[in-house]
Design a protein around this motif. Structure first.
Motif, short mmCIF file in Angstrom:
data_model
loop_
_atom_site.label_atom_id
_atom_site.label_comp_id
_atom_site.label_asym_id
_atom_site.label_seq_id
_atom_site.Cartn_x
_atom_site.Cartn_y
_atom_site.Cartn_z
N LEU A 1 0.82 -1.21 0.00
CA LEU A 1 0.00 0.00 0.00
C LEU A 1 0.85 1.26 0.00
O LEU A 1 0.35 2.36 0.26
CB LEU A 1 -0.92 0.01 1.22
N GLY A 2 2.15 1.09 -0.26
CA GLY A 2 3.03 2.25 -0.30
C GLY A 2 3.68 2.59 1.01
O GLY A 2 4.38 3.61 1.11
N ASN A 3 3.50 1.77 2.04
CA ASN A 3 4.10 2.01 3.35
C ASN A 3 5.33 1.14 3.53
O ASN A 3 5.34 -0.01 3.12
CB ASN A 3 3.09 1.69 4.46
N GLY A 4 6.34 1.68 4.19
CA GLY A 4 7.53 0.89 4.47
C GLY A 4 8.79 1.67 4.13
O GLY A 4 8.72 2.81 3.68
N PRO A 5 9.95 1.08 4.36
CA PRO A 5 10.14 -0.30 4.85
C PRO A 5 9.80 -0.45 6.33
O PRO A 5 9.71 0.53 7.07
CB PRO A 5 11.63 -0.56 4.60
N PHE A 6 9.60 -1.72 6.73
CA PHE A 6 9.19 -2.05 8.09
C PHE A 6 10.32 -2.78 8.81
O PHE A 6 10.84 -3.77 8.32
CB PHE A 6 7.94 -2.95 8.07
N ARG A 7 10.63 -2.27 10.00
CA ARG A 7 11.72 -2.84 10.80
C ARG A 7 11.24 -4.08 11.56
O ARG A 7 10.16 -4.11 12.15
CB ARG A 7 12.21 -1.82 11.81
N PRO B 1 5.81 -3.05 -10.20
CA PRO B 1 6.13 -3.10 -8.77
C PRO B 1 6.22 -4.54 -8.30
O PRO B 1 5.73 -5.47 -8.95
CB PRO B 1 4.93 -2.37 -8.12
N SER B 2 6.83 -4.74 -7.13
CA SER B 2 7.01 -6.11 -6.63
C SER B 2 5.71 -6.72 -6.14
O SER B 2 5.61 -7.93 -5.96
CB SER B 2 8.03 -6.14 -5.49
N LYS B 3 4.70 -5.89 -5.92
CA LYS B 3 3.40 -6.35 -5.46
C LYS B 3 2.34 -5.69 -6.34
O LYS B 3 2.17 -4.48 -6.33
CB LYS B 3 3.20 -6.00 -3.99
N LYS B 4 1.61 -6.50 -7.12
CA LYS B 4 0.67 -5.96 -8.09
C LYS B 4 -0.46 -6.95 -8.31
O LYS B 4 -0.23 -8.15 -8.51
CB LYS B 4 1.40 -5.69 -9.42
N SER C 1 -1.41 -11.37 -11.32
CA SER C 1 -1.06 -10.84 -10.00
C SER C 1 0.31 -11.38 -9.61
O SER C 1 0.60 -12.56 -9.87
CB SER C 1 -2.10 -11.23 -8.94
N ILE C 2 1.12 -10.52 -9.03
CA ILE C 2 2.45 -10.93 -8.57
C ILE C 2 2.68 -10.42 -7.16
O ILE C 2 2.09 -9.42 -6.74
CB ILE C 2 3.58 -10.42 -9.49
N GLN C 3 3.53 -11.12 -6.44
CA GLN C 3 3.89 -10.70 -5.09
C GLN C 3 5.31 -11.15 -4.82
O GLN C 3 5.67 -12.29 -5.06
CB GLN C 3 2.93 -11.31 -4.08
N ASP C 4 6.13 -10.21 -4.35
CA ASP C 4 7.52 -10.52 -4.04
C ASP C 4 8.04 -9.47 -3.07
O ASP C 4 7.32 -8.53 -2.70
CB ASP C 4 8.35 -10.56 -5.32
N ASP C 5 9.28 -9.59 -2.66
CA ASP C 5 9.90 -8.63 -1.75
C ASP C 5 11.40 -8.61 -2.03
O ASP C 5 11.84 -9.17 -3.04
CB ASP C 5 9.60 -9.00 -0.29
N ARG C 6 12.16 -7.98 -1.15
CA ARG C 6 13.61 -7.78 -1.34
C ARG C 6 13.90 -7.14 -2.70
O ARG C 6 14.86 -7.50 -3.37
CB ARG C 6 14.37 -9.10 -1.16
#
Length: 592
Positions: A243-249, A494-497, A456-461
């Motif tokens: 949702l556009g928030n981060g990064p999260f510790r 984006p990494s999450k779409k 739809s895709i989802q990833d991180d790093r």
């Protein structure tokens, strides 16, 4: 008087239970229909004692909560099902995981439980696949099932089954997968009853207790050896919440208090507005710490719940790891896998020779949905893998899963059952962090879509790289691209779409992250670096800049030039840093 169990009998029962646990896997994958369970093995079985403690398996901790809910109203032939993380104290962590449990009776006496949960490709909700990257609450993530009986005294509850299947886009797959999980549990029940018949019920139950006690004693030794009394602390970061928030510790402190190991997540960021929250049960948290310590320090130890009372867990309420209802949870694996990275970083400060670097850091998924030319609905869901960390025993694995038994979906399966061509599937060059032991490379998978639909895709790093340890360098990040048919235009995603509209002929390029390296890259055997260059895992430029290895035109090592370059690099660099992050936390940027 409790039954006594001689060592040979204990050994036989232990290995029989291990075999039964793997037989559960085999039964499930033979019956299931979805690629996620049938081909990728995203299911987790266990066998428990009569108190609900896991004796063999992968995920434990949740049976007592379910038993408590039914207050002893449990009978032979009952099978329970649920998927709501909040209704079962986080025993499963998002709605896609359907969990089944059955009590095991022997001549009318409860001797244990068998249980499996598996990932369903769809459980309803706002998007196909039921893992919306922009969810604000769990209400958007599909059907929530509290613990209920799907079978009562051996009789199917058709009303419950109809409700479950009426709320999914893939009812045929879900029904087959659910029945596969139940069949796996029944297989375990049969094997446990056979052990009771063979050795006697009292002997079997006493053996289960002894297996738990043995693991308890072994874990106590590990804690005394590797957990310091002074706290060690480590931080890592999740990129964003979709949702556009981060990064999260995520912040973890580990220390020993008497004979107990304390794992304290105080300092972890508050729960995210988006769906990366990980509603983890305290017992499950203990299990994750236990399995890491066993695999890192002594893999010969049997993995079960015998060590639980040796761990103390602090999970601040309202944090990323203990969110308040109704926080969204569907993409919690970004946080889940960072959990292991934080543990490796903390333990690596006192036992660096036994720890490992960071890995690709999530469970990337690709979903393609639409209708084929005959009007039939299709829904492909595939989990992708990345780089596994460099480690004391050697290089990290390239394009491998975090979970050891997971496997990639065969390309033949995808192309036979879905309107997709997989044009290439290969490791991503230079994505494995340099080190004495190289981090595993991420993968690049290229899909050409043969029908119109949505992706739809989802990833991180993508933002925060996987860090290296003991002088090893950080690994490569992830990226996603689409090439539009006709124009050939290449657009970064984006990494999450969710719900990206695609046309027949479009190409999706899915690149996952690599992993961090372990140990000083200037100590790596130059011949291994040259081999990695030949295999296109490392570029000649990185061989020189990261490893100090100079290659000749024919690809062989220039020994004299390499020795001179490495000496100069060591003199300029000095001692290598204990960690290589490749990321500056937001508060440090603000302070500059």
């Amino acid at each position: 008087m409790p039954a006594t169990v001689d060592p040979i009998t204990l050994d036989i029962i232990e290995n029989a239970l291990k075999n039964a646990r793997f037989e559960m896997d085999n039964v499930v994958v033979r019956i299931a229909l979805s690629p996620v369970i049938r081909e990728q093995h995203d299911e987790f079985p266990m066998i428990c004692n009569e108190r609900g403690q896991m004796v063999v398996g992968q995920f434990g901790s949740y049976i007592p909560a379910i038993v408590e809910k039914f207050r002893g109203d449990i009978h032979d032939g009952d099978v329970f099902v649920w998927n709501d993380p909040y209704a079962c104290k986080g025993s499963i962590s998002h709605n896609n995981d359907w969990c089944v449990m059955m009590p095991i009776f022997h001549d009318g006496v409860l001797v244990g439980f068998s249980s499996i949960f598996g990932h369903m490709v769809d459980v309803g909700g706002k998007v196909p696949g039921s893992m919306p990257v922009d969810a604000h609450t769990i209400w958007e993530e599909g059907l929530r099932i509290p613990p209920v009986r799907i079978y009562e005294r051996g009789v199917l509850n058709r009303g419950v089954l109809d409700i479950m299947l009426n709320n999914t886009r893939t009812p045929d797959m879900n029904r087959a997968d659910l029945m596969a999980l139940i069949a796996g549990c029944r297989t375990a029940a049969t094997r446990v009853r056979e052990l009771c018949d063979r050795f006697g019920r009292e002997t079997y139950m006493a053996a289960c207790d002894l297996l738990l006690e043995r693991t308890h004693a072994a874990m106590k030794t590990l804690i005394e050896t590797y957990i310091p009394e002074e706290p060690v602390t480590f931080e890592d970061w999740v990129d964003d919440d979709g949702l556009g928030n981060g990064p999260f510790r995520m912040r973890l402190s580990i220390y020993r208090k008497g004979e107990k190991a304390v794992f304290d997540w105080t300092g972890t960021d508050d729960q995210a507005p988006g769906p990366i929250n990980f509603h983890i049960h305290e017992g499950l948290c203990k299990l994750f710490f236990g399995v890491y310590m066993i695999m890192a320090f002594d893999p010969s130890i049997m993995f079960n719940e015998g060590f639980y009372d040796l761990f103390e867990i602090v999970l601040p309420e309202g944090s990323l790891l203990n969110p308040r209802f109704p926080a969204a949870l569907s993409n919690r694996l970004n946080t889940h896998t960072r959990f292991f990275d934080c543990q490796a970083g903390a333990l690596g400060q006192r036992a660096p020779h036994l720890s490992m670097a960071a890995g690709y850091g999530t469970s990337p998924h690709f979903i393609f949905t639409g209708h084929d030319r005959d009007g039939r609905y299709f829904q492909l869901m595939e989990l992708l893998f990345g780089g596994v960390p460099g480690r004391p025993r050697g290089d990290g694995l390239d394009g491998h899963a975090w979970w050891p038994l997971f496997s990639a979906t065969p390309i033949e399966y995808i192309e036979n059952y879905y309107p997709v061509l997989v044009e290439s599937y290969r490791p991503t060059r230079d994505s494995g962090g340099a080190g004495l032991h190289r981090g595993g490379c991420g993968i690049e998978k290229v899909y050409r879509l043969l029908e119109d639909g949505r992706v739809s895709i989802q990833d991180d790093r993508e933002i925060v790289p996987p860090w290296g340890i003991n002088g090893g360098l950080y690994g490569g990040t992830s990226s996603k691209w689409i090439i539009r048919a006709g124009s050939g235009e290449r657009e970064r995603l984006p990494s999450k779409k969710d719900n990206l509209a695609v046309k027949a002929g479009d190409t999706i390029i899915f690149i996952t992250a690599g992993a961090g390296g372990w140990g000083d890259p200037l100590d790596r055997d130059p011949a291994l670096v040259a081999r990695d260059v030949r295999h296109d895992l490392v570029s000649p430029g990185k061989a020189r800049s990261d490893y100090g290895v100079v290659l000749k035109e024919d690809g062989s090592v220039d020994d004299a030039a390499t020795e001179a370059l490495r000496a100069a690099m060591r003199a300029e660099r000095g001692e290598p840093a204990p960690f290589s992050f490749g990321f500056t936390p937001p508060e440090r940027i603000a302070a500059q």
